[in-house]
Design a protein around this motif. Sequence first.
Motif, short mmCIF file in Angstrom:
data_model
loop_
_atom_site.label_atom_id
_atom_site.label_comp_id
_atom_site.label_asym_id
_atom_site.label_seq_id
_atom_site.Cartn_x
_atom_site.Cartn_y
_atom_site.Cartn_z
N GLN A 58 0.83 -1.20 0.00
CA GLN A 58 0.00 0.00 0.00
C GLN A 58 0.87 1.25 0.00
OE1 GLN A 58 -3.08 0.32 3.05
NE2 GLN A 58 -3.13 2.54 2.81
N LEU A 59 2.00 1.22 0.72
CA LEU A 59 2.92 2.35 0.74
C LEU A 59 3.41 2.67 -0.66
CD1 LEU A 59 4.81 4.41 2.13
CD2 LEU A 59 6.41 2.55 2.50
N LEU A 60 3.78 1.65 -1.42
CA LEU A 60 4.28 1.85 -2.78
C LEU A 60 3.20 2.44 -3.68
CD1 LEU A 60 6.29 -1.46 -3.16
CD2 LEU A 60 7.24 0.81 -2.79
N LEU A 61 1.98 1.91 -3.57
CA LEU A 61 0.88 2.43 -4.39
C LEU A 61 0.53 3.86 -3.99
CD1 LEU A 61 -1.38 -0.75 -4.49
CD2 LEU A 61 0.05 0.16 -6.34
N SER A 62 0.59 4.16 -2.71
CA SER A 62 0.31 5.53 -2.24
C SER A 62 1.38 6.51 -2.74
CB SER A 62 0.26 5.56 -0.71
OG SER A 62 -0.83 4.80 -0.23
N LEU A 63 2.61 6.03 -2.84
CA LEU A 63 3.68 6.88 -3.35
C LEU A 63 3.40 7.27 -4.81
CD1 LEU A 63 6.45 8.22 -2.98
CD2 LEU A 63 7.49 6.05 -3.73
N LEU A 64 2.97 6.29 -5.61
CA LEU A 64 2.62 6.59 -7.00
C LEU A 64 1.44 7.56 -7.06
CD1 LEU A 64 2.92 3.11 -8.76
CD2 LEU A 64 4.58 4.98 -8.71
N ALA A 65 0.48 7.37 -6.18
CA ALA A 65 -0.68 8.26 -6.16
C ALA A 65 -0.27 9.68 -5.77
CB ALA A 65 -1.73 7.73 -5.18
N TRP A 66 0.71 9.77 -4.85
CA TRP A 66 1.20 11.10 -4.45
C TRP A 66 1.82 11.82 -5.64
CZ3 TRP A 66 5.22 14.37 -4.49
CH2 TRP A 66 5.22 15.44 -3.57
N PHE A 67 2.62 11.11 -6.42
CA PHE A 67 3.27 11.73 -7.58
C PHE A 67 2.24 12.13 -8.63
CE2 PHE A 67 7.29 10.39 -5.84
CZ PHE A 67 8.17 11.35 -6.34
N GLN A 68 1.21 11.32 -8.79
CA GLN A 68 0.18 11.66 -9.76
C GLN A 68 -0.58 12.90 -9.30
OE1 GLN A 68 -2.70 8.56 -10.43
NE2 GLN A 68 -3.29 9.37 -12.42
N ALA A 69 -0.80 13.02 -8.01
CA ALA A 69 -1.57 14.16 -7.50
C ALA A 69 -0.76 15.45 -7.47
CB ALA A 69 -2.09 13.83 -6.09
N HIS A 70 0.52 15.36 -7.08
CA HIS A 70 1.32 16.57 -6.90
C HIS A 70 2.19 16.90 -8.10
CE1 HIS A 70 0.22 15.50 -2.74
NE2 HIS A 70 0.31 16.79 -2.50
N ASP A 71 2.53 15.90 -8.91
CA ASP A 71 3.16 16.08 -10.21
C ASP A 71 4.39 16.99 -10.20
OD1 ASP A 71 3.34 15.48 -12.91
OD2 ASP A 71 2.15 17.21 -13.51
N PRO A 72 5.44 16.68 -9.43
CA PRO A 72 6.63 17.53 -9.40
C PRO A 72 7.48 17.37 -10.67
CG PRO A 72 7.00 15.58 -8.08
CD PRO A 72 5.56 15.52 -8.53
N LYS A 113 13.51 -2.05 -6.40
CA LYS A 113 13.56 -3.44 -5.93
C LYS A 113 12.27 -3.82 -5.20
CE LYS A 113 18.60 -3.45 -5.45
NZ LYS A 113 19.74 -3.37 -4.51
N ARG A 114 11.73 -2.90 -4.41
CA ARG A 114 10.50 -3.22 -3.67
C ARG A 114 9.29 -3.30 -4.62
NH1 ARG A 114 12.66 -5.67 0.22
NH2 ARG A 114 10.67 -5.67 1.37
N PHE A 115 9.24 -2.44 -5.63
CA PHE A 115 8.17 -2.56 -6.63
C PHE A 115 8.28 -3.90 -7.35
CE2 PHE A 115 7.48 2.01 -6.19
CZ PHE A 115 6.11 2.13 -6.43
N ASP A 116 9.50 -4.27 -7.73
CA ASP A 116 9.71 -5.56 -8.41
C ASP A 116 9.28 -6.72 -7.52
OD1 ASP A 116 10.73 -4.15 -10.53
OD2 ASP A 116 12.83 -4.55 -10.05
N LEU A 117 9.58 -6.61 -6.22
CA LEU A 117 9.25 -7.69 -5.29
C LEU A 117 7.76 -7.98 -5.29
CD1 LEU A 117 10.24 -9.59 -2.96
CD2 LEU A 117 9.74 -7.69 -1.38
N TYR A 118 6.94 -6.95 -5.40
CA TYR A 118 5.48 -7.12 -5.37
C TYR A 118 4.87 -7.23 -6.76
CZ TYR A 118 5.76 -6.02 -0.40
OH TYR A 118 6.05 -6.05 0.94
N GLY A 119 5.71 -7.28 -7.80
CA GLY A 119 5.20 -7.39 -9.16
C GLY A 119 4.47 -6.14 -9.63
N LEU A 120 4.83 -4.99 -9.05
CA LEU A 120 4.20 -3.73 -9.41
C LEU A 120 5.08 -2.96 -10.39
CD1 LEU A 120 3.13 -2.51 -5.83
CD2 LEU A 120 1.67 -3.60 -7.55
#
Length: 819
Positions: free
Chosen positions: A238-252, A270-277
């Motif tokens: 969930q942390l990884l998915l929330s991070l992507l959502a943060w970038f989509q929302a704030h768009d730096p 590596k952590r994204f790869d671990l979860y197949g994301l």
Amino acid sequence: MQFSPEKVTTHAAPLIANRGFLLTRSARDRNDRLEISLWLKTPQGPAQLLINNERAVFFVEQTSLAHAKSVLAQQQVNLDEIKALPLKTFKQRPVFALYFLSLREFYQARAALHKQGIKCYEDDIRPDDRYLMERFITADITFAGQQAWLTPKFAGTFTRFEHVKCKRLDKSQQTDIKLSTVSLDIECAMSGELYSVGLYSENCQQVLMIASATDIAREQQANPDADIDIVWQADEKQLLLSLLAWFQAHDPDIIIGWNVINFDFSLLQKRFDLYGLTFAIGRDAQAPYWRKNKASEQQFIDINGRVVLDGIDLLKTATYNFPSFSLDNVANTLLGLGKKVTDVDNRIAEINHNFHHDKTALARYNLEDCRLVLLIFQHTQLLEFAMLRAQLTGLAIDRIGGSVAAFTNLYLPKLHRSGYVAPNMGDGEQGFESPGGFVMDSIPGLYKNVLVLDFKSLYPSIIRSFNIDPMGLIEGLKSPDTAIAGYDGALFSRTAHFLPAIITALWQERDKAKVENNAALSQAIKIIMNSFYGILGSAGCRFFDPRLSGSITKRSHSILKTTKVWIEAKGYRVIYGDTDSIFVHIGDQHNGASSRALGKVLQDDINHKWQQLLKTDYGIESALEIEFETRFSKFLMPTIRGQDIGTKKRYAGLVEKGGEQQLIFKGLESVRTDWTELAKQFQRTLYLKIFNDEPVADYIKAVVADTLAGKHDQLLYYRKRLRRKLSDYVKNVPPHVRAARLADEIYQQQGKPQRYQNKGWIEYVMTTNGPQAKGCQSAALDYQFYIDRQLMAVADAILPFINSSFDEITNSQMTLFDR
């Protein structure tokens, strides 16, 4: 000169004109055709420009053309076009351009021709870089294109343009485009499992933190009024998915951090790869593209539409230097701020503890690291520096180093328009090397009134004065009767050259930046200008030719020697000179005002003499400019230890700045990282006393006595870098390696993680049982070692010049103790 003219196609949709600042560029094959993608920040927001009408190109000599065509036919590589162009090599051989519709065909052709020994020119220039440089585009772009349809997912997030035509944006049209920035930092376990991600931007300061329901309840009870924005995450996924959502929302536009690519982003991948994301952090929701430097193992990351800037790399590029580039040290040095952790040396243990027992404290620590990085960027104007360097040179904003690429960007399109293709590496004259900067033999002594006269940007000014230029060398050799003589047989054209004009333009911009107090621009230009000599003298540059670099350095030798003669003819003594500086002893009778007046007189006289000499002997205008820079009221030029010969690149002096005395050290213990703080403090105080004609014997005796009494134990640590893995030290095992090995043995016995196996820094002391690391000391300190190797070494560099010695002073003290 555009090698691949744009094909004009009529489209129904109108062209939209706009401008922007270049963030990222890339080239790829799409539907078997080359596609160049440029991501910009425009006044209306992010934009992607898709350019589909370019071709990849390299050149072969006319004499190789038939063979090249035969090889490519046999390999079934498709050529789009072979074209004769008014271009030739530096050896005056005509070339043909070979065009390819796709990168795949371009690379296949290059490999096939290389295998057959057929020389290809400019086959290492990426199509996206060539597209920009041939249009003299650096970072500011004006463009016209048709707005393309985007899926609803991206509607409103960025604009895509197709059938694009780009031009360089004139400087008069440039307006500031602000890039949005976020500072990112992760906290994790030693195993790599994520704890939290801190995100600090102008509009959002937030920590994404993993916590169970029990953890959240405990934290809310313990910290009901916590002034920090923590967004709790159920688990790592969930942390990884929330991070992507943060970038989509704030768009730096810009992501900054500390070792952010090789640590933070590498671990996130590596952590994204671990979860197949999919690590879909690009503005188009694409995963990043990773590259690695084979020599250094350093990683690079390309994210569509976003730029990642590492604080450490950028500080080094901007020529900052620190004993340690740890965030804690740099923040303390520049800002007077440090990390929010109780024990910096054992912060891993504290981070682990806080994650399990005090997540709010960990969040504060995480966010403070983000804030410190942002403050460092603001304090040093690092982002402005990176943007200005891109605008001046065409380098990608995240490019580390890149001096050769910057030179290529600026020089190549001008070279093409004069009828030449660039040489390949190794094409220049070989078999000899040019010398480095001139360093005079010094005259050791303790002096009053030493003036430093410094040639302003000596190497660039030599290039400007003597028209030193790669193409100018080729053209000069063709017309020796009218050329300007260099060294090692070099001759330079008086009319056919580009580098002098490039440097002159940069020089004028720097002078303007100084007047406007634009420190970031001034520093960027200084680095670029000074890098040009290094480029011409580097075998890693396609324009390398020792006749070029030798005509710069050997000319500088002559200039310093001649200037020395002129100064000494006036009755003054030149005691030292180094690369572009001359140190002049003017006598003991002068005060500050008369010294400065004489410095100005010497400056003006030398500049006038150089103007006359270059006009008379070479028929050229002098760009050489010497400046009276510094007056040392007291100055020490020490000897090499144990010899009567003066040192080089090592001196100390006393100057007056703003009405206050200031000690200046060059190359001595006080500015070296491998000497103890005791030695540094001792040297600063001792030298200041001697420079001010104060007695020193009692001070030296007191420091020795206090050292023996253990009063300076906290100042006795050495700090050295482990530049290799501990296992790689075999034949030569220096003290800091011995201390590291012993410390890791102790940690292993205690069941703790080893600290020093894979490079890094170590602090250690010298004990009666040898070197021992900080925190692992078991033996008594060897005070006599410090007295002999640190205090005596410092003192005896200056005491002989006042007819004394360390032994003479301390032996009288020891005699009193023995009674």
